[in-house]
Design a protein around this motif. Structure first.
Motif, mmCIF file in Angstrom:
data_model
loop_
_atom_site.group_PDB
_atom_site.id
_atom_site.type_symbol
_atom_site.label_atom_id
_atom_site.label_comp_id
_atom_site.label_asym_id
_atom_site.label_seq_id
_atom_site.Cartn_x
_atom_site.Cartn_y
_atom_site.Cartn_z
ATOM 1 N N PRO A 32 0.840 -1.194 0.000
ATOM 2 C CA PRO A 32 0.000 0.000 0.000
ATOM 3 C C PRO A 32 0.885 1.258 0.000
ATOM 4 C CG PRO A 32 0.175 -0.872 2.213
ATOM 5 C CD PRO A 32 0.888 -1.847 1.310
ATOM 6 N N PRO A 33 0.336 2.397 -0.412
ATOM 7 C CA PRO A 33 1.105 3.642 -0.436
ATOM 8 C C PRO A 33 1.219 4.260 0.959
ATOM 9 C CG PRO A 33 -1.096 4.058 -1.252
ATOM 10 C CD PRO A 33 -1.004 2.568 -0.996
ATOM 11 N N VAL A 34 2.010 3.622 1.814
ATOM 12 C CA VAL A 34 2.220 4.080 3.189
ATOM 13 C C VAL A 34 3.661 4.567 3.298
ATOM 14 C CG1 VAL A 34 2.375 3.326 5.601
ATOM 15 C CG2 VAL A 34 0.524 2.472 4.144
ATOM 16 N N SER A 35 3.848 5.758 3.819
ATOM 17 C CA SER A 35 5.193 6.290 4.034
ATOM 18 C C SER A 35 5.584 6.154 5.497
ATOM 19 C CB SER A 35 5.262 7.769 3.633
ATOM 20 O OG SER A 35 5.101 7.906 2.246
ATOM 21 N N LEU A 36 6.809 5.703 5.721
ATOM 22 C CA LEU A 36 7.326 5.511 7.075
ATOM 23 C C LEU A 36 8.602 6.324 7.257
ATOM 24 C CD1 LEU A 36 6.931 1.623 7.322
ATOM 25 C CD2 LEU A 36 5.338 3.366 8.151
ATOM 26 N N ARG A 37 8.806 6.853 8.450
ATOM 27 C CA ARG A 37 10.034 7.586 8.743
ATOM 28 C C ARG A 37 11.180 6.592 8.931
ATOM 29 N NH1 ARG A 37 11.286 12.293 8.949
ATOM 30 N NH2 ARG A 37 9.214 13.133 9.309
ATOM 31 N N ALA A 38 12.325 6.948 8.354
ATOM 32 C CA ALA A 38 13.517 6.107 8.430
ATOM 33 C C ALA A 38 14.568 6.762 9.318
ATOM 34 C CB ALA A 38 14.081 5.885 7.029
ATOM 35 N N THR A 39 15.513 5.968 9.765
ATOM 36 C CA THR A 39 16.565 6.467 10.642
ATOM 37 C C THR A 39 17.519 7.416 9.933
ATOM 38 O OG1 THR A 39 17.791 4.413 10.221
ATOM 39 C CG2 THR A 39 16.529 4.536 12.280
ATOM 40 N N ASP A 40 17.468 7.504 8.598
ATOM 41 C CA ASP A 40 18.271 8.501 7.887
ATOM 42 C C ASP A 40 17.474 9.790 7.685
ATOM 43 O OD1 ASP A 40 16.505 7.787 5.881
ATOM 44 O OD2 ASP A 40 18.043 7.095 4.481
ATOM 45 N N ASP A 41 16.381 9.925 8.437
ATOM 46 C CA ASP A 41 15.516 11.109 8.449
ATOM 47 C C ASP A 41 14.816 11.368 7.118
ATOM 48 O OD1 ASP A 41 14.328 12.960 10.132
ATOM 49 O OD2 ASP A 41 15.601 14.589 9.404
ATOM 50 N N THR A 42 14.528 10.305 6.379
ATOM 51 C CA THR A 42 13.730 10.424 5.163
ATOM 52 C C THR A 42 12.388 9.741 5.408
ATOM 53 O OG1 THR A 42 14.574 8.339 4.251
ATOM 54 C CG2 THR A 42 15.778 10.368 3.666
ATOM 55 N N MET A 43 11.446 10.000 4.520
ATOM 56 C CA MET A 43 10.181 9.276 4.525
ATOM 57 C C MET A 43 10.257 8.277 3.380
ATOM 58 S SD MET A 43 8.399 10.370 7.068
ATOM 59 C CE MET A 43 6.748 9.726 6.764
ATOM 60 N N VAL A 44 9.946 7.025 3.653
ATOM 61 C CA VAL A 44 10.075 5.965 2.658
ATOM 62 C C VAL A 44 8.712 5.327 2.414
ATOM 63 C CG1 VAL A 44 11.130 3.728 2.133
ATOM 64 C CG2 VAL A 44 12.465 5.493 3.317
ATOM 65 N N ALA A 45 8.313 5.303 1.151
ATOM 66 C CA ALA A 45 7.126 4.559 0.729
ATOM 67 C C ALA A 45 7.644 3.337 -0.027
ATOM 68 C CB ALA A 45 6.235 5.406 -0.158
ATOM 69 N N LEU A 129 13.067 1.441 9.377
ATOM 70 C CA LEU A 129 11.779 2.125 9.246
ATOM 71 C C LEU A 129 10.951 1.964 10.514
ATOM 72 C CD1 LEU A 129 10.856 0.839 5.671
ATOM 73 C CD2 LEU A 129 12.013 2.979 6.281
ATOM 74 N N SER A 130 10.303 3.048 10.908
ATOM 75 C CA SER A 130 9.430 3.012 12.078
ATOM 76 C C SER A 130 7.972 2.938 11.646
ATOM 77 C CB SER A 130 9.633 4.267 12.930
ATOM 78 O OG SER A 130 8.649 4.303 13.961
ATOM 79 N N ASP A 131 7.300 1.876 12.090
ATOM 80 C CA ASP A 131 5.850 1.769 11.878
ATOM 81 C C ASP A 131 5.164 1.929 13.233
ATOM 82 O OD1 ASP A 131 3.448 1.485 10.581
ATOM 83 O OD2 ASP A 131 3.558 -0.694 10.425
ATOM 84 N N GLU A 132 5.581 2.979 13.937
ATOM 85 C CA GLU A 132 5.097 3.245 15.288
ATOM 86 C C GLU A 132 3.572 3.387 15.331
ATOM 87 O OE1 GLU A 132 6.407 6.125 19.002
ATOM 88 O OE2 GLU A 132 6.825 6.792 16.964
ATOM 89 N N LYS A 133 2.996 3.931 14.275
ATOM 90 C CA LYS A 133 1.535 4.109 14.225
ATOM 91 C C LYS A 133 0.827 2.891 13.613
ATOM 92 C CE LYS A 133 1.422 9.162 14.077
ATOM 93 N NZ LYS A 133 2.564 9.470 14.811
ATOM 94 N N LEU A 134 1.583 1.858 13.264
ATOM 95 C CA LEU A 134 1.054 0.584 12.758
ATOM 96 C C LEU A 134 0.352 0.710 11.402
ATOM 97 C CD1 LEU A 134 -0.392 -0.823 16.111
ATOM 98 C CD2 LEU A 134 1.854 -1.279 15.117
ATOM 99 N N ALA A 135 0.658 1.741 10.640
ATOM 100 C CA ALA A 135 -0.012 1.954 9.352
ATOM 101 C C ALA A 135 0.282 0.823 8.371
ATOM 102 C CB ALA A 135 0.399 3.301 8.757
ATOM 103 N N LEU A 136 1.550 0.479 8.181
ATOM 104 C CA LEU A 136 1.906 -0.606 7.265
ATOM 105 C C LEU A 136 1.507 -1.956 7.853
ATOM 106 C CD1 LEU A 136 3.298 -1.299 4.549
ATOM 107 C CD2 LEU A 136 5.402 -1.637 5.862
#
Length: 193
Positions: A32-45, A129-136
């Protein structure tokens, strides 16, 4: 219980997770088109990435000398081993890339701040990648476990080709062998150009 050495584990004393079928639906799914924050401070879909992507998911990395999330953490099947799994992917990173992985990511439900400490401490050459909000996790219906009021992803690895899940490693045990298993699969199943 304190975790003085997160890498020194006698796997014969740790219960192996059973295949509960929790990942059986994943192979063939489109991301799905879900973007997650990465430890390199980018958003990754992950759904937007071209080529072959390897994502290994784990419940939760610990911190050396810190108290475990719960006293019986090691006795929860599939809980122990996040740091050894991550270090194995770190150690085989160049080989995974040579074998066709355009992208490699770790994935957990921990916060990016927590993951960034671990990524720095372990000198990871790939983002986590952080899926802290459980979106993915929810969108893919990833297998999870509830521990101490937290929803954690059960350990697995995904091979993704152009946003479609091609192969799933689940359950994963022992965790420190997962990167080697993924590498062997990549060598035997080259990505189509």
């Amino acid at each position: 219980m304190a975790q003085p050495n997160l890498l020194d584990v006698d796997w014969s004393k740790i219960p192996a997770p059973a295949d509960d079928g929790g990942a059986a639906h994943l192979a063939g799914m489109m991301l799905p088109p879900v973007s997650l924050r990465a430890t390199d401070d980018t958003m990754v879909a992950l759904s937007a990435l071209k080529g072959r992507t390897v994502v290994f998911a784990y419940p939760r990395t610990g911190e050396p000398g810190k108290i475990a999330l719960v006293d019986d953490w090691d006795m929860i099947p599939g809980a122990r081993g996040c740091t050894p799994q991550t270090c194995a992917f770190r150690d085989l990173y160049a080989e995974l890339k040579t074998a066709g992985a355009a992208h490699v990511f770790g994935l957990s439900t921990q916060s990016t701040d927590y993951q960034a400490e671990m990524a720095s401490r372990l000198h990871l050459p790939f983002p986590v990648l952080s899926d802290e909000k459980l979106a993915l996790t929810r969108a893919l219906k990833l297998p999870t476990m509830e521990v101490a009021g937290l929803t954690l992803i059960k350990r697995l690895a995904l091979i993704i080709d152009d946003a479609r899940i091609r192969h799933v490693f689940y359950p994963v045990f022992p965790p420190d062998q997962n990167a080697g298993d993924v590498l062997e699969w990549l060598k035997k199943n080259p990505a189509k150009s």
